[in-house]
Enzyme design. Structure first.
Site, PDB file in Angstrom:
ATOM      1  N   SER A  13       0.826  -1.209   0.000  1.00 64.70           N
ATOM      2  CA  SER A  13       0.000   0.000   0.000  1.00 64.70           C
ATOM      3  C   SER A  13       0.868   1.271   0.000  1.00 64.70           C
ATOM      4  O   SER A  13       1.715   1.416  -0.877  1.00 64.70           O
ATOM      5  CB  SER A  13      -0.974  -0.045   1.184  1.00 64.70           C
ATOM      6  OG  SER A  13      -1.955   0.934   1.041  1.00 64.70           O
TER       7      SER A  13
ATOM      8  N   HIS B  87      -8.164  -5.045  -0.373  1.00 64.23           N
ATOM      9  CA  HIS B  87      -6.972  -4.260  -0.028  1.00 64.23           C
ATOM     10  C   HIS B  87      -6.224  -4.795   1.195  1.00 64.23           C
ATOM     11  O   HIS B  87      -4.994  -4.747   1.239  1.00 64.23           O
ATOM     12  CB  HIS B  87      -7.379  -2.801   0.211  1.00 64.23           C
ATOM     13  CG  HIS B  87      -6.215  -1.879   0.386  1.00 64.23           C
ATOM     14  ND1 HIS B  87      -5.359  -1.570  -0.645  1.00 64.23           N
ATOM     15  CD2 HIS B  87      -5.738  -1.220   1.465  1.00 64.23           C
ATOM     16  CE1 HIS B  87      -4.415  -0.748  -0.210  1.00 64.23           C
ATOM     17  NE2 HIS B  87      -4.622  -0.524   1.073  1.00 64.23           N
TER      18      HIS B  87
END
Ligand SMILES: *[C@@H]1O[C@H](CO)[C@@H](O)[C@H](O)[C@H]1NC(C)=O
Ligand SMILES: *[C@@H]1O[C@H](CO)[C@@H](O)[C@H](O)[C@H]1NC(C)=O
Ligand SMILES: *[C@@H]1O[C@H](CO)[C@@H](O)[C@H](O)[C@H]1NC(C)=O
Length: 392
Positions: free
Chosen positions: A162, A367
């Protein structure tokens, strides 16, 4: 929608309120990085080091074959903990078992790196004036230098997740000599362009500037610190006795990350809350917000007057991705509503040395499954190990 805004309002309101609550979760929720690694059979070392701007940072190491160092870089508002929080089936432990030399750094301002040579994070607003730019340019550079100095190696591998990937693109483009120090960068859920995020992440990004102005107005420079009042309130709200799994995960976090309930079981959710959030600066998140709104991978926008002083230009300059010449493997997922296939396609087109591109097979992979997923050791690790071995 309703639930989402309720959560948003609660989080914003919590920044103003102050209350303390107690946590009562299982052992793994309470253990820190060292405690978790030890529990799952790994010896650890700690290194405190200082980056160019005086920030005192902490790196954890699970020593292995020093000729195969791997640096882990966590995501926004997070810490090193996410790479060990799944215990025996977490990535740092798995790589340590395979005798890689595991190094896990911590962003400035997050719970293990909330220190400075002269500034006090509790008293000096100046401490919090940093974004993804400073983290990449100074702290990740210093992290790489430390690993190479201690191991005596010339190059290392990097696994970034990320916003950790963002900091590597910043570093590679602004200090190109660092490209030669990286054998391979594995980018899990790459974050560079952010203008094709999906609902509700896109809605949050739209409300972002208002939230940012509000936070600035009330003088909040640190967000979601591990020991803050906000986090205490979030923890209380998300407690199992308040049906937190539904309120905070199913109708909360999943709205932003993409939903995949089978990968985070109700018993595990409190463990996540014991480690996340770990704190960052308002400016750091605002930088990501700006990148999203401008549809460009740019340096921080201070406003025209300060931009002129810092950049000699009214608008912030764009990062030149063609200078990121290190080998990169991109890992993406169809149900990742923050790092979308569309945005990563733009990134992939501009990076000169993408050597691998993997789409997670599970259609629901989201995610956060990269770090917190229950089956990630079965679905993702084998692919990652294969690439890492190839370049080590
Ligand atoms: C981790 O926890 C142990 C036991 O509570 C403590 O002694 C140690 O200082 C902690 N380490 C860090 C880096 O917080
Ligand atoms: C973790 O895995 C190791 C090796 O398979 C095993 O010996 C150990 O008991 C496991 N630890 C826990 C706490 O599950
Ligand atoms: C994530 O994006 C997809 C595709 O736009 C959408 O169908 C889904 O509802 C979003 N997930 C959540 C939890 O909002």
């Amino acid at each position: 929608m309703n639930q989402f805004f309720k959560l948003l309002i609660l989080i914003s309101a919590s920044e103003v309120l102050a209350q303390s609550t107690s946590r009562d979760y299982s052992e793994d929720a309470k253990l820190n990085f060292t405690g978790l690694a030890n529990k799952y059979g790994q010896k650890t070392e700690e290194y405190d080091f200082i980056s160019q701007e005086g920030y005192i940072l902490k790196m954890f190491r699970i020593p292995g074959d020093p000729t195969r160092p791997v640096l882990f870089i966590h995501g926004a508002v997070d810490s090193a903990d996410s790479f060990v929080v799944r215990g025996n089936t977490s990535l740092a432990v798995a790589l340590a078992r395979d005798n890689y030399d595991v190094w896990v750094t911590n962003f400035r301002g997050s719970k293990y790196s909330r220190r400075h040579a002269s500034l006090d994070p509790d008293a000096d607003r100046a401490y919090w004036q940093f974004s993804a730019h400073e983290i990449g340019f100074y702290d990740i550079a210093a992290s790489i230098d430390l690993v190479l100095r201690i191991t005596g190696e010339k190059r290392l591998s990097v696994i970034a997740y990320s916003e950790g990937t963002t900091t590597m693109y910043v570093l590679g483009s602004t200090r190109p000599e660092y490209n030669d120090k990286v054998k391979i960068l594995i980018s899990l859920s790459p974050i560079c362009y952010l203008h094709n995020t999906k609902p509700f992440m896109s809605a949050l990004l739209k409300t972002g500037p208002v939230l940012n102005t509000l936070l600035q107005a009330i003088g909040t420079e640190e967000l979601l610190g591990a020991n803050s009042a906000t986090t205490a309130i979030v923890n209380e709200l998300c407690n199992p006795k308040n049906n937190g799994y539904v309120t905070c995960l199913l109708n909360g976090l999943f709205l932003l990350t993409g939903s995949n309930a089978k990968e985070i079981e109700p018993e595990f959710f409190p463990v996540i809350l014991g480690h996340f959030p770990a704190g960052t600066s308002r400016m750091n998140l605002n930088h990501l917000l700006q990148i999203s709104h401008k549809k460009k991978f740019v340096r921080y926008d201070y406003g025209p007057i300060r931009n002129m002083a810092v950049y000699n230009s009214l608008v912030p300059p764009e990062y030149d991705l063609s200078r990121v010449t290190m080998k990169i493997a991109l890992f993406v997922a169809k149900n990742d509503n923050i790092s979308t296939l569309k945005d990563v396609a733009l990134l992939r087109k501009r990076l000169p040395n993408v050597v691998d591109y993997k789409v997670m097979i599970d259609e629901e992979f989201n995610h956060v499954d990269y770090i917190w997923g229950r089956n990630t050791h079965k679905t993702m690790f084998p692919m990652l190990f294969k690439i890492l071995n190839k370049y080590n």
